[in-house]
Design a protein around this motif. Structure first.
Motif, PDB file in Angstrom:
ATOM      1  N   PHE A  37      38.342  42.869  42.095  1.00  0.00           N
ATOM      2  CA  PHE A  37      39.153  43.946  41.526  1.00  0.00           C
ATOM      3  C   PHE A  37      39.827  43.427  40.262  1.00  0.00           C
ATOM      4  O   PHE A  37      40.362  42.314  40.249  1.00  0.00           O
ATOM      5  CB  PHE A  37      40.239  44.397  42.507  1.00  0.00           C
ATOM      6  N   SER A  38      39.836  44.227  39.212  1.00  0.00           N
ATOM      7  CA  SER A  38      40.528  43.827  37.997  1.00  0.00           C
ATOM      8  C   SER A  38      41.997  44.229  38.084  1.00  0.00           C
ATOM      9  O   SER A  38      42.333  45.275  38.633  1.00  0.00           O
ATOM     10  CB  SER A  38      39.865  44.443  36.757  1.00  0.00           C
ATOM     11  N   VAL A  39      42.858  43.368  37.543  1.00  0.00           N
ATOM     12  CA  VAL A  39      44.304  43.619  37.509  1.00  0.00           C
ATOM     13  C   VAL A  39      44.826  43.240  36.124  1.00  0.00           C
ATOM     14  O   VAL A  39      44.208  42.452  35.412  1.00  0.00           O
ATOM     15  CB  VAL A  39      45.064  42.820  38.595  1.00  0.00           C
ATOM     16  N   ASP A  40      45.970  43.801  35.762  1.00  0.00           N
ATOM     17  CA  ASP A  40      46.593  43.480  34.477  1.00  0.00           C
ATOM     18  C   ASP A  40      47.419  42.198  34.543  1.00  0.00           C
ATOM     19  O   ASP A  40      47.488  41.458  33.567  1.00  0.00           O
ATOM     20  CB  ASP A  40      47.494  44.629  34.016  1.00  0.00           C
ATOM     21  N   ASP A  41      48.064  41.950  35.686  1.00  0.00           N
ATOM     22  CA  ASP A  41      48.974  40.816  35.822  1.00  0.00           C
ATOM     23  C   ASP A  41      48.705  40.121  37.145  1.00  0.00           C
ATOM     24  O   ASP A  41      49.107  40.609  38.206  1.00  0.00           O
ATOM     25  CB  ASP A  41      50.421  41.307  35.746  1.00  0.00           C
TER      26      ASP A  41
END
Length: 130
Positions: free
Chosen positions: A81-85
């Motif tokens: 899963f991609s996350v910003d932080d």
């Protein structure tokens, strides 16, 4: 050449459907779009979405066989899963009782990532994007 447009969904069979549904919805933030009990299969099926996009089919089946997923077993290696932080994401998961591996840096992209597991020990990854 086959012209694939995108990945439509990923199917996951849970050993404890309610525990996994709670994990994917309450901890990871998936939205339960629909849920149906399939009497002929004695099985539940839920459609889960991220940001309104259907991504995961979560199933229950009576007595599913165990599958080896680590280390480096043949088959699906992990779901990312991609996350910003990543630090904030790891902090949230830790607060929710989910153990994460130490954050590492991808030697090819310079991006931060970490691994954790779902209730059935399915390896999941968080990958920080800019």
């Amino acid at each position: 050449m086959l012209k694939l447009r995108q990945i439509h969904h990923i199917a996951i069979i849970a050993s404890d459907y309610e525990v996994s549904k709670k994990f994917y919805c309450d901890v990871l933030g998936f939205e339960l779009q629909s849920e149906v009990y399939r009497d002929a299969r004695d099985s539940w099926m839920a459609n889960l979405a991220i940001n309104g996009h259907y991504q995961i089919e979560l199933f229950s089946f009576p007595s599913p066989p165990a599958r080896t997923s680590r280390p480096e077993a043949c088959g699906l290696r992990h779901l990312a899963f991609s996350v910003d932080d990543i630090e904030a994401s790891v902090a949230f998961l830790t607060t929710a009782g989910v153990e994460c591996e130490p954050v590492r840096v991808d030697e090819h992209t310079g991006k931060k990532f970490t691994f954790f597991s779902d209730p059935d020990d399915l390896p999941l990854e968080l990958y920080e994007i800019d």
